[in-house]
Design a protein around this motif. Structure first.
Motif, mmCIF file in Angstrom:
data_model
loop_
_atom_site.group_PDB
_atom_site.id
_atom_site.type_symbol
_atom_site.label_atom_id
_atom_site.label_comp_id
_atom_site.label_asym_id
_atom_site.label_seq_id
_atom_site.Cartn_x
_atom_site.Cartn_y
_atom_site.Cartn_z
ATOM 1 N N PRO A 7 0.806 -1.211 0.000
ATOM 2 C CA PRO A 7 0.000 0.000 0.000
ATOM 3 C C PRO A 7 0.849 1.275 0.000
ATOM 4 O O PRO A 7 2.007 1.268 0.422
ATOM 5 N N SER A 9 0.708 5.890 -1.161
ATOM 6 C CA SER A 9 0.109 6.948 -1.975
ATOM 7 C C SER A 9 0.749 6.984 -3.361
ATOM 8 O O SER A 9 0.104 7.364 -4.326
ATOM 9 N N LEU A 36 -3.738 4.363 -2.078
ATOM 10 C CA LEU A 36 -4.669 4.879 -1.091
ATOM 11 C C LEU A 36 -5.326 6.172 -1.555
ATOM 12 O O LEU A 36 -4.645 7.109 -1.976
ATOM 13 N N ASN A 38 -6.673 9.072 -0.063
ATOM 14 C CA ASN A 38 -6.649 9.718 1.242
ATOM 15 C C ASN A 38 -7.183 11.143 1.102
ATOM 16 O O ASN A 38 -6.499 12.006 0.556
ATOM 17 N N SER A 68 -6.902 0.920 -6.559
ATOM 18 C CA SER A 68 -7.008 1.953 -5.541
ATOM 19 C C SER A 68 -7.999 1.486 -4.483
ATOM 20 O O SER A 68 -8.812 0.596 -4.739
ATOM 21 N N SER A 70 -10.032 2.915 -0.536
ATOM 22 C CA SER A 70 -10.198 3.888 0.537
ATOM 23 C C SER A 70 -10.646 3.116 1.766
ATOM 24 O O SER A 70 -11.066 1.968 1.676
ATOM 25 N N LEU A 73 -6.988 -0.424 5.466
ATOM 26 C CA LEU A 73 -6.178 -1.354 4.689
ATOM 27 C C LEU A 73 -6.538 -2.805 5.008
ATOM 28 O O LEU A 73 -6.607 -3.644 4.103
#
Length: 163
Positions: A7, A9, A36, A38, A68, A70, A73
């Motif tokens: 995982p 960004s 992620l 975020n 992707s 949200s 996790l």
């Protein structure tokens, strides 16, 4: 089948991230790179752009998926039938935060394990933040990111200059 989730960004993906993915495949059968979403962060690239850049950067690597997500996790891992979370570590400074997250994930789901992969020393200084900062000032990021990501960074910062 041993499925692991990597995982992050990935804003943007770097050669250090790719190194972790390639080395993780020596341990696991399939890696899901999980980007992620975020809402608390202001990324340079949209989630869709990041997913596409990662897909392009990993197209030469078998058994890698890019998605992707949200939320938590551990919930995403459960949906994907993954029991392993991969975290890349550059320095001791990364460890404290990642250790805390690993313990929280373990509390949320006792079946989840976190595997820490030390970065290749040639990428120990490398982060997406450093890449964006250098690129924003027109610096060369050629050996830090895949060529298509370098191009996207130039395009993105050219856009911001024109505004």
């Amino acid at each position: 089948m041993r499925i692991a989730i990597y995982p992050g960004s990935f804003d943007p993906i770097t050669n250090g991230h790719i190194d972790v993915i390639e080395r993780s495949l020596k341990l696991f059968d399939r890696i899901i790179v999980a980007v992620l979403k975020n809402p608390n962060k202001k990324p340079l690239f949209s989630v869709e752009e990041r997913v596409e850049m990662i897909k392009e950067a990993t197209k030469h690597i078998n058994n890698v998926e890019v998605e992707s997500f949200s939320g938590l996790l551990v919930d995403f891992a459960k949906i994907k039938n993954a029991k392993i979370i991969i975290k890349g570590l550059r320095a001791v400074s990364d460890f404290e935060y990642e250790f805390q997250m690993a313990l929280m994930n373990k509390k949320l789901d006792k079946d989840i394990e976190t595997v820490f992969i030390m970065t290749n020393t040639r990428y120990s200084f490398l982060s997406s933040s450093v890449v964006k900062e250098v690129a924003s000032f027109g610096g060369c990021v050629k050996d830090l990111v895949p060529p298509h990501v370098e191009k996207k960074l130039k395009e993105k910062f050219l856009e911001s200059i024109k505004r």
